[in-house]
Design a protein around this motif. Structure first.
Motif, PDB file in Angstrom:
ATOM      1  N   ASP A 135       0.802  -1.220   0.000  1.00  0.00           N
ATOM      2  CA  ASP A 135       0.000   0.000   0.000  1.00  0.00           C
ATOM      3  C   ASP A 135       0.839   1.275   0.000  1.00  0.00           C
ATOM      4  N   ALA A 136       2.083   1.165  -0.439  1.00  0.00           N
ATOM      5  CA  ALA A 136       2.948   2.342  -0.555  1.00  0.00           C
ATOM      6  C   ALA A 136       3.848   2.171  -1.775  1.00  0.00           C
ATOM      7  N   PRO A 137       4.304   3.256  -2.372  1.00  0.00           N
ATOM      8  CA  PRO A 137       5.217   3.133  -3.510  1.00  0.00           C
ATOM      9  C   PRO A 137       6.437   2.297  -3.137  1.00  0.00           C
ATOM     10  N   ALA A 138       6.838   1.415  -4.033  1.00  0.00           N
ATOM     11  CA  ALA A 138       7.962   0.522  -3.749  1.00  0.00           C
ATOM     12  C   ALA A 138       8.822   0.359  -4.992  1.00  0.00           C
ATOM     13  N   ASP A 139      10.030  -0.097  -4.784  1.00  0.00           N
ATOM     14  CA  ASP A 139      10.981  -0.277  -5.875  1.00  0.00           C
ATOM     15  C   ASP A 139      10.475  -1.348  -6.841  1.00  0.00           C
ATOM     16  N   ILE A 140      10.587  -1.047  -8.137  1.00  0.00           N
ATOM     17  CA  ILE A 140      10.165  -1.999  -9.167  1.00  0.00           C
ATOM     18  C   ILE A 140      11.139  -1.923 -10.336  1.00  0.00           C
ATOM     19  N   TYR A 141      11.330  -3.056 -10.987  1.00  0.00           N
ATOM     20  CA  TYR A 141      12.265  -3.175 -12.104  1.00  0.00           C
ATOM     21  C   TYR A 141      11.508  -3.764 -13.295  1.00  0.00           C
ATOM     22  N   VAL A 142      11.526  -3.051 -14.411  1.00  0.00           N
ATOM     23  CA  VAL A 142      10.855  -3.526 -15.628  1.00  0.00           C
ATOM     24  C   VAL A 142      11.882  -3.532 -16.755  1.00  0.00           C
ATOM     25  N   ASP A 143      12.092  -4.687 -17.361  1.00  0.00           N
ATOM     26  CA  ASP A 143      13.061  -4.845 -18.450  1.00  0.00           C
ATOM     27  C   ASP A 143      12.293  -5.198 -19.723  1.00  0.00           C
ATOM     28  N   LEU A 144      12.210  -4.248 -20.644  1.00  0.00           N
ATOM     29  CA  LEU A 144      11.472  -4.492 -21.887  1.00  0.00           C
ATOM     30  C   LEU A 144      12.228  -5.436 -22.805  1.00  0.00           C
ATOM     31  N   GLU A 145      13.544  -5.366 -22.797  1.00  0.00           N
ATOM     32  CA  GLU A 145      14.322  -6.259 -23.662  1.00  0.00           C
ATOM     33  C   GLU A 145      14.115  -7.717 -23.259  1.00  0.00           C
ATOM     34  N   GLN A 146      14.165  -7.984 -21.957  1.00  0.00           N
ATOM     35  CA  GLN A 146      14.000  -9.360 -21.461  1.00  0.00           C
ATOM     36  C   GLN A 146      12.539  -9.699 -21.163  1.00  0.00           C
ATOM     37  N   GLN A 147      11.684  -8.686 -21.167  1.00  0.00           N
ATOM     38  CA  GLN A 147      10.257  -8.818 -20.877  1.00  0.00           C
ATOM     39  C   GLN A 147      10.014  -9.458 -19.504  1.00  0.00           C
ATOM     40  N   LEU A 148      10.586  -8.829 -18.498  1.00  0.00           N
ATOM     41  CA  LEU A 148      10.388  -9.300 -17.137  1.00  0.00           C
ATOM     42  C   LEU A 148      10.190  -8.128 -16.180  1.00  0.00           C
ATOM     43  N   ILE A 149       9.529  -8.417 -15.069  1.00  0.00           N
ATOM     44  CA  ILE A 149       9.237  -7.428 -14.026  1.00  0.00           C
ATOM     45  C   ILE A 149       9.654  -8.032 -12.697  1.00  0.00           C
ATOM     46  N   ARG A 150      10.273  -7.198 -11.852  1.00  0.00           N
ATOM     47  CA  ARG A 150      10.696  -7.692 -10.548  1.00  0.00           C
ATOM     48  C   ARG A 150      10.340  -6.686  -9.462  1.00  0.00           C
ATOM     49  N   VAL A 151       9.717  -7.173  -8.395  1.00  0.00           N
ATOM     50  CA  VAL A 151       9.445  -6.403  -7.186  1.00  0.00           C
ATOM     51  C   VAL A 151       9.908  -7.255  -6.015  1.00  0.00           C
ATOM     52  N   ALA A 152      10.930  -6.776  -5.289  1.00  0.00           N
ATOM     53  CA  ALA A 152      11.503  -7.548  -4.191  1.00  0.00           C
ATOM     54  C   ALA A 152      11.896  -8.944  -4.697  1.00  0.00           C
ATOM     55  N   GLU A 153      11.347 -10.000  -4.112  1.00  0.00           N
ATOM     56  CA  GLU A 153      11.705 -11.371  -4.522  1.00  0.00           C
ATOM     57  C   GLU A 153      10.781 -11.923  -5.601  1.00  0.00           C
ATOM     58  N   VAL A 154       9.799 -11.136  -6.003  1.00  0.00           N
ATOM     59  CA  VAL A 154       8.829 -11.592  -7.006  1.00  0.00           C
ATOM     60  C   VAL A 154       9.297 -11.185  -8.399  1.00  0.00           C
ATOM     61  N   GLN A 155       9.450 -12.141  -9.280  1.00  0.00           N
ATOM     62  CA  GLN A 155       9.825 -11.863 -10.663  1.00  0.00           C
ATOM     63  C   GLN A 155       8.858 -12.579 -11.596  1.00  0.00           C
ATOM     64  N   VAL A 156       8.326 -11.843 -12.569  1.00  0.00           N
ATOM     65  CA  VAL A 156       7.377 -12.413 -13.524  1.00  0.00           C
ATOM     66  C   VAL A 156       7.743 -11.940 -14.926  1.00  0.00           C
ATOM     67  N   SER A 157       7.283 -12.674 -15.909  1.00  0.00           N
ATOM     68  CA  SER A 157       7.474 -12.271 -17.303  1.00  0.00           C
ATOM     69  C   SER A 157       6.201 -11.605 -17.800  1.00  0.00           C
ATOM     70  N   PHE A 158       6.335 -10.810 -18.851  1.00  0.00           N
ATOM     71  CA  PHE A 158       5.160 -10.173 -19.443  1.00  0.00           C
ATOM     72  C   PHE A 158       5.219 -10.282 -20.950  1.00  0.00           C
ATOM     73  N   SER A 159       4.080 -10.101 -21.583  1.00  0.00           N
ATOM     74  CA  SER A 159       4.002 -10.178 -23.039  1.00  0.00           C
ATOM     75  C   SER A 159       3.623  -8.834 -23.632  1.00  0.00           C
ATOM     76  N   ILE A 160       4.010  -8.653 -24.891  1.00  0.00           N
ATOM     77  CA  ILE A 160       3.690  -7.444 -25.639  1.00  0.00           C
ATOM     78  C   ILE A 160       3.877  -7.770 -27.114  1.00  0.00           C
ATOM     79  N   SER A 161       3.092  -7.139 -27.962  1.00  0.00           N
ATOM     80  CA  SER A 161       3.243  -7.335 -29.405  1.00  0.00           C
ATOM     81  C   SER A 161       4.677  -7.023 -29.822  1.00  0.00           C
TER      82      SER A 161
END
Length: 212
Positions: A135-161
């Motif tokens: 419930d507060a702004p937190a550090d986030i990492y988004v890599d478009l080249e690798q198509q992944l997102i990371r917040v703390a220990e959580v890492q997920v992939s994402f899709s895009i055209s």
């Protein structure tokens, strides 16, 4: 447009589904010129009461939220009308990426054309990211080249055209994208004119006679 490769900044969680374009920017604010800054109108009726008093508990009113570049939400983000101003509001606020399980089609297209990354994740992955952000702004990492997102220990992939990915990585709009094929277009035009010469524009006969 500014290219996007990696975003490493603050992210905020908007744990709501079906956030439509009228919520993103109420229609009454669209009479204002964009030069006033549409960011101030973003989610206005959601984060203020009927008297215009800010809800101190709303995520965008939390300390440092005005520095956030990434918003994580739930399914069907940007549904509703085709108003491009909904994207303007997000971009003018400072957002460069929205993460959700699905987007309104026109919203997503408008987003890419304005340098905003619409990252599609699975619903369960969205919930993991929302929980990690809290419930507060937190550090986030988004890599478009690798198509992944990371917040703390959580890492997920994402899709895009792939086409949208190319445009965002290079900061290209539709015209820039077309220019990448300028040589092929020129070659085609020359070949077509040679094959069908009668399709080329000719000056009117009166203009030819007057020159004589």
């Amino acid at each position: 447009m500014q290219p996007i490769t990696v975003l490493h900044n603050l992210g905020v969680a908007l744990a709501a589904a079906n956030v439509d374009t009228d919520q993103l920017i109420p229609a009454r604010f669209m009479k204002e010129p964009r030069s006033v800054g549409y960011g101030q109108f973003l989610l206005y009726d959601v984060r203020h009461d009927e008297h215009g008093t800010p809800d101190a508990e709303f995520i965008l009113h939390r300390p440092k939220a005005n520095n956030a570049e990434v918003m994580v939400s739930r399914r069907n983000f940007g549904a509703g009308s085709s108003r491009e101003a909904a994207v303007y509001a997000l971009v003018d606020y400072g957002f460069r990426c929205v993460v959700a399980p699905s987007f309104g089609d026109i919203f997503a297209s408008n987003a890419v054309n304005n340098g905003l990354l619409p990252a599609v994740v699975e619903e369960e992955e969205a919930e993991r990211l929302l929980a990690a952000l809290g419930d507060a702004p937190a550090d986030i990492y988004v890599d478009l080249e690798q198509q992944l997102i990371r917040v703390a220990e959580v890492q997920v992939s994402f899709s895009i055209s792939p086409v949208w990915r190319t445009k965002l990585l290079n900061g290209w709009d539709d015209i820039d994208m077309t220019r990448q094929h300028a040589h092929t277009i020129t070659e085609f035009a020359a070949h077509y004119s040679a094959q069908f010469p009668w399709t080329a524009a000719q000056p009117p006969e009166s203009a030819i006679i007057s020159k004589g």
